[in-house]
Design a protein around this motif. Structure first.
Motif, PDB file in Angstrom:
ATOM      1  N   TYR A 143       0.827  -1.209   0.000  1.00 28.92           N
ATOM      2  CA  TYR A 143       0.000   0.000   0.000  1.00 28.92           C
ATOM      3  C   TYR A 143       0.863   1.263   0.000  1.00 28.92           C
ATOM      4  CZ  TYR A 143      -3.095   3.714   1.510  1.00 28.92           C
ATOM      5  OH  TYR A 143      -3.766   4.907   1.592  1.00 28.92           O
ATOM      6  N   GLU A 144       1.951   1.254   0.783  1.00 32.13           N
ATOM      7  CA  GLU A 144       2.860   2.416   0.811  1.00 32.13           C
ATOM      8  C   GLU A 144       3.419   2.702  -0.579  1.00 32.13           C
ATOM      9  OE1 GLU A 144       4.244   4.625   2.930  1.00 32.13           O
ATOM     10  OE2 GLU A 144       4.203   3.856   4.969  1.00 32.13           O
ATOM     11  N   MET A 145       3.642   1.657  -1.346  1.00 30.69           N
ATOM     12  CA  MET A 145       4.218   1.842  -2.675  1.00 30.69           C
ATOM     13  C   MET A 145       3.176   2.186  -3.734  1.00 30.69           C
ATOM     14  SD  MET A 145       7.218  -1.041  -2.835  1.00 30.69           S
ATOM     15  CE  MET A 145       7.527  -0.638  -4.547  1.00 30.69           C
ATOM     16  N   LEU A 146       1.918   1.765  -3.497  1.00 32.55           N
ATOM     17  CA  LEU A 146       0.903   1.880  -4.544  1.00 32.55           C
ATOM     18  C   LEU A 146      -0.186   2.912  -4.245  1.00 32.55           C
ATOM     19  CD1 LEU A 146       0.447  -1.949  -5.166  1.00 32.55           C
ATOM     20  CD2 LEU A 146       1.813  -0.365  -6.527  1.00 32.55           C
ATOM     21  N   GLY A 147      -0.492   3.140  -2.964  1.00 37.79           N
ATOM     22  CA  GLY A 147      -1.562   4.063  -2.611  1.00 37.79           C
ATOM     23  C   GLY A 147      -2.947   3.548  -2.916  1.00 37.79           C
TER      24      GLY A 147
ATOM     25  N   LEU B  70      -5.570  11.010  -5.774  1.00 41.60           N
ATOM     26  CA  LEU B  70      -5.149  10.909  -4.379  1.00 41.60           C
ATOM     27  C   LEU B  70      -5.129   9.454  -3.954  1.00 41.60           C
ATOM     28  CD1 LEU B  70      -7.176  13.843  -2.734  1.00 41.60           C
ATOM     29  CD2 LEU B  70      -4.682  13.693  -2.922  1.00 41.60           C
ATOM     30  N   PRO B  71      -4.283   9.110  -2.982  1.00 36.29           N
ATOM     31  CA  PRO B  71      -4.272   7.730  -2.484  1.00 36.29           C
ATOM     32  C   PRO B  71      -5.623   7.372  -1.862  1.00 36.29           C
ATOM     33  CG  PRO B  71      -2.334   8.935  -1.739  1.00 36.29           C
ATOM     34  CD  PRO B  71      -3.262   9.941  -2.337  1.00 36.29           C
TER      35      PRO B  71
ATOM     36  N   GLU C 246       4.571  10.059  -4.865  1.00 38.39           N
ATOM     37  CA  GLU C 246       4.156   9.874  -6.262  1.00 38.39           C
ATOM     38  C   GLU C 246       5.128  10.550  -7.228  1.00 38.39           C
ATOM     39  OE1 GLU C 246       1.398   8.360  -7.876  1.00 38.39           O
ATOM     40  OE2 GLU C 246       1.307   7.297  -5.967  1.00 38.39           O
ATOM     41  N   THR C 247       5.885  11.534  -6.749  1.00 41.15           N
ATOM     42  CA  THR C 247       6.808  12.255  -7.637  1.00 41.15           C
ATOM     43  C   THR C 247       8.148  11.530  -7.776  1.00 41.15           C
ATOM     44  OG1 THR C 247       7.685  13.640  -5.844  1.00 41.15           O
ATOM     45  CG2 THR C 247       5.724  14.444  -6.988  1.00 41.15           C
TER      46      THR C 247
END
Length: 298
Positions: free
Chosen positions: A25-29, A87-88, A116-117
């Protein structure tokens, strides 16, 4: 594969499932994509010769990282056609997530937008190192780079993120106080009080995904944000009701219209003022705010 081996694989996987979900989840949102990554991780894990695995947690994190990197490429294509800001997906979380300061900061919608950047590899390295304390050798194995290169990537990613973090650390109590002030202005409709709560350069980001009406670009500046909020209230016709909650380990508001869930509003604060407002209205992203999602960095 015999039943004993399958049982051992299942036991190890379930013991680390919450951690693996949090990594993904931290990597994908996205919770849905994180669940897909876990399914792919499981399918690969049951094929592993466990007798050769020294550290099941590290091995599982490695598989999850690789599958998340693959999934990030799919998400990138999806976001290119997304209507309006992305947005996540907000997750209702238990108090213990908020108590883990590093985890809750990394899960905030504001910081996840900064992530995300980064490039997918930079994001993987930073998340694994800063949040989950994975050593550089393990991260290097997960991303197929040398440890020296991995350290360079971590340094570059950390510098990028630090430049976009709040200038001064903000406590959960400060964010909560700013949120409560904002909630009071919503209840009273006092626009001058709302201006007093917002920083002059506040940014409002709204995510409707083309399914609900929202601003198609970030709204920047306190005057414009107040006008946007006032306009949204007029269009709604009935007052918004709000209730405090904890989303992604941070204070947030659930907003309702006529008793129906309209969206989740998260905050970023500096000093005593709100510098960022993040409103997720896309109904496809609101399925995880009714029951808690277990997240952990351990």
């Amino acid at each position: 594969m015999n039943d004993h081996v399958t049982d051992s694989a299942t036991t190890s996987f379930l013991a680390h499932r919450d951690l693996l979900f949090t990594v993904a989840y931290e990597m994908l949102g996205s919770a849905a994509d994180a669940e897909d990554v876990l399914q792919e991780t499981w399918l690969r894990w049951v094929k592993v010769d466990l007798a050769q695995v020294r550290d099941p947690r590290a091995y599982l994190v490695r598989i999850t990282t690789r599958q998340s990197l693959n999934r990030l490429r799919v998400l990138k294509q999806r976001k290119e056609t997304y209507i309006g800001p992305w947005l996540p997906e907000p997750l209702l979380t238990a108090p213990d997530v908020a108590e883990d300061v590093e985890l809750s900061e990394s899960l905030s919608l504001a910081l996840m937008l900064v992530l995300e950047t980064l490039s997918p590899t930079e994001r993987a390295v930073l998340v694994l190192r800063e949040v989950f304390k994975v050593d550089y050798d393990e991260i290097a194995a997960a991303i197929d780079k040398s440890p020296a290169t991995t350290r360079q990537i971590a340094h570059r990613a950390r510098h990028h993120v630090d430049a976009r973090r709040p200038r001064m650390p903000v406590s959960r109590a400060q964010t909560k106080a700013a949120m409560e002030s904002f909630q009071n202005t919503l209840r009273t409709g006092n626009l001058q009080a709302l201006l007093d709560v917002l920083a002059p350069d506040v940014v409002l980001v709204t995510d409707g995904g083309g399914l609900k009406q929202t601003a198609l670009r970030p709204v920047v500046g306190s005057d414009k944000v107040v006008r946007y909020i006032a306009g949204a209230a007029r269009k709604a016709g009935t007052p918004f009701s709000s209730e405090p909650t904890t989303v992604n380990g941070n204070p947030a508001l659930i907003l309702r219209l006529d008793g129906m869930l309209d969206g989740v509003l998260a905050f970023r604060a500096e000093d005593t003022r709100i510098t960022g407002l993040y409103y997720v209205r896309n109904p496809e992203k609101l399925t995880r705010v009714k029951t808690e999602t277990p997240l952990t960095s351990r």
